[in-house]
Enzyme design. Structure first.
Site, short mmCIF file in Angstrom:
data_model
loop_
_atom_site.label_atom_id
_atom_site.label_comp_id
_atom_site.label_asym_id
_atom_site.label_seq_id
_atom_site.Cartn_x
_atom_site.Cartn_y
_atom_site.Cartn_z
N SER A 10 0.78 -1.26 -0.06
CA SER A 10 -0.08 -0.13 -0.10
C SER A 10 0.79 1.22 0.11
O SER A 10 1.76 1.29 0.97
CB SER A 10 -1.01 -0.08 1.30
OG SER A 10 -1.37 1.42 1.43
N HIS A 35 -1.15 -1.31 -4.58
CA HIS A 35 -2.20 -1.20 -3.92
C HIS A 35 -2.11 0.68 -3.69
O HIS A 35 -1.52 1.06 -2.91
CB HIS A 35 -2.31 -1.83 -2.44
CG HIS A 35 -3.58 -1.63 -1.82
ND1 HIS A 35 -4.77 -2.50 -2.14
CD2 HIS A 35 -4.08 -0.92 -0.89
CE1 HIS A 35 -5.72 -2.29 -1.37
NE2 HIS A 35 -5.44 -1.30 -0.45
N ASP A 37 -4.55 3.44 -1.90
CA ASP A 37 -5.70 3.52 -0.92
C ASP A 37 -6.32 4.98 -1.34
O ASP A 37 -5.85 5.90 -0.87
CB ASP A 37 -5.15 3.45 0.37
CG ASP A 37 -5.24 2.14 0.87
OD1 ASP A 37 -6.05 1.29 0.50
OD2 ASP A 37 -3.89 1.73 1.23
N MET A 39 -9.13 7.73 -0.20
CA MET A 39 -9.82 8.13 0.94
C MET A 39 -10.51 9.51 0.99
O MET A 39 -9.85 10.26 0.46
CB MET A 39 -9.20 7.99 2.39
CG MET A 39 -8.60 6.60 2.57
SD MET A 39 -7.54 6.54 4.02
CE MET A 39 -6.71 4.94 4.15
N HIS A 68 -8.25 0.80 -4.32
CA HIS A 68 -8.95 0.65 -3.15
C HIS A 68 -9.75 1.75 -2.72
O HIS A 68 -9.40 2.69 -2.18
CB HIS A 68 -8.55 -0.05 -2.08
CG HIS A 68 -9.25 -0.28 -0.78
ND1 HIS A 68 -8.39 -0.49 0.62
CD2 HIS A 68 -10.43 -0.32 -0.58
CE1 HIS A 68 -9.36 -0.60 1.37
NE2 HIS A 68 -10.56 -0.49 1.04
N MET A 70 -12.23 4.14 -1.05
CA MET A 70 -13.05 4.01 0.33
C MET A 70 -13.54 5.55 0.43
O MET A 70 -13.21 6.61 1.03
CB MET A 70 -11.85 4.20 1.66
CG MET A 70 -11.30 2.89 1.72
SD MET A 70 -9.55 2.44 2.57
CE MET A 70 -8.59 2.95 1.39
N MET A 139 -11.26 -6.29 5.14
CA MET A 139 -10.49 -5.33 5.92
C MET A 139 -10.37 -5.81 7.39
O MET A 139 -11.27 -6.14 8.10
CB MET A 139 -11.35 -3.93 6.32
CG MET A 139 -11.43 -3.25 4.86
SD MET A 139 -10.02 -2.71 4.06
CE MET A 139 -9.07 -1.95 5.45
N GLY A 144 -9.03 3.54 7.04
CA GLY A 144 -8.83 5.08 7.30
C GLY A 144 -7.22 5.15 7.32
O GLY A 144 -6.95 6.47 7.38
N PHE A 145 -6.65 4.37 8.19
CA PHE A 145 -5.06 4.90 8.46
C PHE A 145 -4.41 3.50 8.37
O PHE A 145 -4.83 2.38 8.60
CB PHE A 145 -5.14 5.11 9.98
CG PHE A 145 -6.09 6.40 9.99
CD1 PHE A 145 -5.46 7.87 9.73
CD2 PHE A 145 -7.24 6.47 10.58
CE1 PHE A 145 -6.33 8.71 9.82
CE2 PHE A 145 -7.94 7.29 10.87
CZ PHE A 145 -7.59 8.93 10.36
N GLY A 146 -3.04 3.64 7.79
CA GLY A 146 -2.04 2.50 7.96
C GLY A 146 -1.83 2.38 9.31
O GLY A 146 -2.14 3.28 10.34
N GLY A 147 -0.97 1.20 9.64
CA GLY A 147 -0.24 1.30 10.84
C GLY A 147 -1.17 0.75 12.09
O GLY A 147 -0.79 0.72 13.20
N ASP A 177 -6.50 -6.90 4.10
CA ASP A 177 -6.03 -5.48 4.17
C ASP A 177 -5.83 -4.78 5.58
O ASP A 177 -6.96 -4.64 5.90
CB ASP A 177 -6.60 -4.60 3.16
CG ASP A 177 -5.85 -3.16 3.16
OD1 ASP A 177 -5.05 -2.75 3.73
OD2 ASP A 177 -6.66 -2.23 2.21
N GLY A 179 -2.80 -4.13 8.99
CA GLY A 179 -2.09 -4.93 9.83
C GLY A 179 -1.53 -5.92 9.76
O GLY A 179 -1.02 -7.08 10.50
N GLY A 199 1.22 -2.30 4.14
CA GLY A 199 1.89 -0.74 3.92
C GLY A 199 3.04 -0.84 4.83
O GLY A 199 4.01 -0.64 4.31
C1 DX5 Z 1 -6.37 1.21 5.53
C2 DX5 Z 1 -5.95 0.74 4.17
C3 DX5 Z 1 -4.93 0.04 4.10
C4 DX5 Z 1 -3.65 0.43 5.17
C5 DX5 Z 1 -2.73 -0.95 5.47
O1 DX5 Z 1 -7.70 1.90 5.57
O2 DX5 Z 1 -6.89 0.53 3.30
O3 DX5 Z 1 -4.34 -0.37 2.87
O4 DX5 Z 1 -2.82 1.26 4.48
O5 DX5 Z 1 -1.65 -0.59 6.10
P1 DX5 Z 1 -0.92 -1.21 7.10
O6 DX5 Z 1 -0.32 -2.45 6.37
O7 DX5 Z 1 0.14 -0.23 7.71
O8 DX5 Z 1 -2.07 -1.51 8.09
ZN ZN Z 2 -6.22 -0.78 1.03
#
Ligand code: DX5
Ligand code: ZN
Length: 219
Positions: A10, A35, A37, A39, A68, A70, A139, A144-147, A177, A179, A199
């Site tokens: 991602s 990938h 993302d 948003m 993707h 969102m 999901m 909404g967020f990575g990490g 997708d 974690g 990501g």
């Molecule tokens: C979350 C995104 C994911 C996210 C994955 O809303 O769709 O693609 O960026 O990030 P990691 O791999 O850091 O959880």
């Molecule tokens: Zn994604």
């Protein structure tokens, strides 16, 4: 049948000031899908990138652009992403009241169609859609967020979807997708996922680490 494992970094975790080079770097490092993302600050509580950035990145890689979305509404933007060079367009079942129509729209533009399920959405949401789909995205965090931390209950959802996809007899990617790391990746694969979005786990350590990170995620 579970297909060979594919890794979809991602770019949400990439250096946004240097995105073209980041995409080239993950391409060289062995990424299967790129990938992207998208948003909107409405369907999810964050704003990222749109079709303009997607189009600008297209010349930087020939790998599959796995977009993707969102966003809500989603239908008015599908054509923009198709023209921007998306190969797969995935929408959230929670984001559009007429998801079957949205899938037809994606396919009418010659693109592969995916449906994503939020953590609280049951597997039955795809019951009358599997015959139309190229990809189902589970999901394993709230989007909404990575990490964020992996939500364990989603492994059961992956396993149930694996059974339903196999029963359908169709070739459908089962993507997970959120974690995904060196601990959760093998467990997601064991549950039946065959495309892993990553990501943080891909981009940690900088460009010199991407190849090893991707290899280790693939298992
Ligand atoms: C979350 C995104 C994911 C996210 C994955 O809303 O769709 O693609 O960026 O990030 P990691 O791999 O850091 O959880
Ligand atoms: Zn994604």
């Amino acid at each position: 049948m579970q297909q060979p494992i594919r890794i979809a970094p991602s770019i949400l975790s990439a250096d946004f000031a240097n995105l073209g080079e980041e995409v080239r770097a993950i391409d060289r490092a062995g990424a299967d899908y790129i990938h992207i993302d998208v948003m909107d600050g409405h369907f999810v509580p964050n704003i990222t990138i749109g079709s303009g950035v997607t189009k600008a990145l297209r010349p930087h890689s020939e790998k599959v652009f796995d977009v993707h979305l969102m966003i809500a509404p989603v239908d008015p933007f599908i054509e923009d992403f198709a023209k921007a060079g998306a190969d797969i367009i995935t929408v959230h079942v929670e984001a559009t009241p007429h998801v079957h129509r949205t899938i037809q729209l994606i396919k009418s533009l010659g693109k592969k169609a995916g449906i994503s399920l939020n953590p609280s959405t049951p597997v039955s949401a795809v019951d009358y859609l599997l015959g139309e789909l190229d990809l189902v995205l589970v999901m394993s965090v709230n989007p909404g967020f990575g990490g964020q931390s992996f939500i364990e209950s989603q492994l059961d959802k992956v396993a149930e979807l694996r059974r339903r996809i196999d029963d359908s007899g169709r070739t459908i990617d089962l993507e997970i997708d959120g974690g995904i790391n060196f601990d959760t990746a093998p467990r997601a694969i064991a549950a039946g996922a065959d495309v892993l979005v990553a990501g943080t786990a891909t981009f940690t350590g900088g460009p010199d680490a991407y190849e090893a990170n991707i290899r280790r995620l693939r298992g």
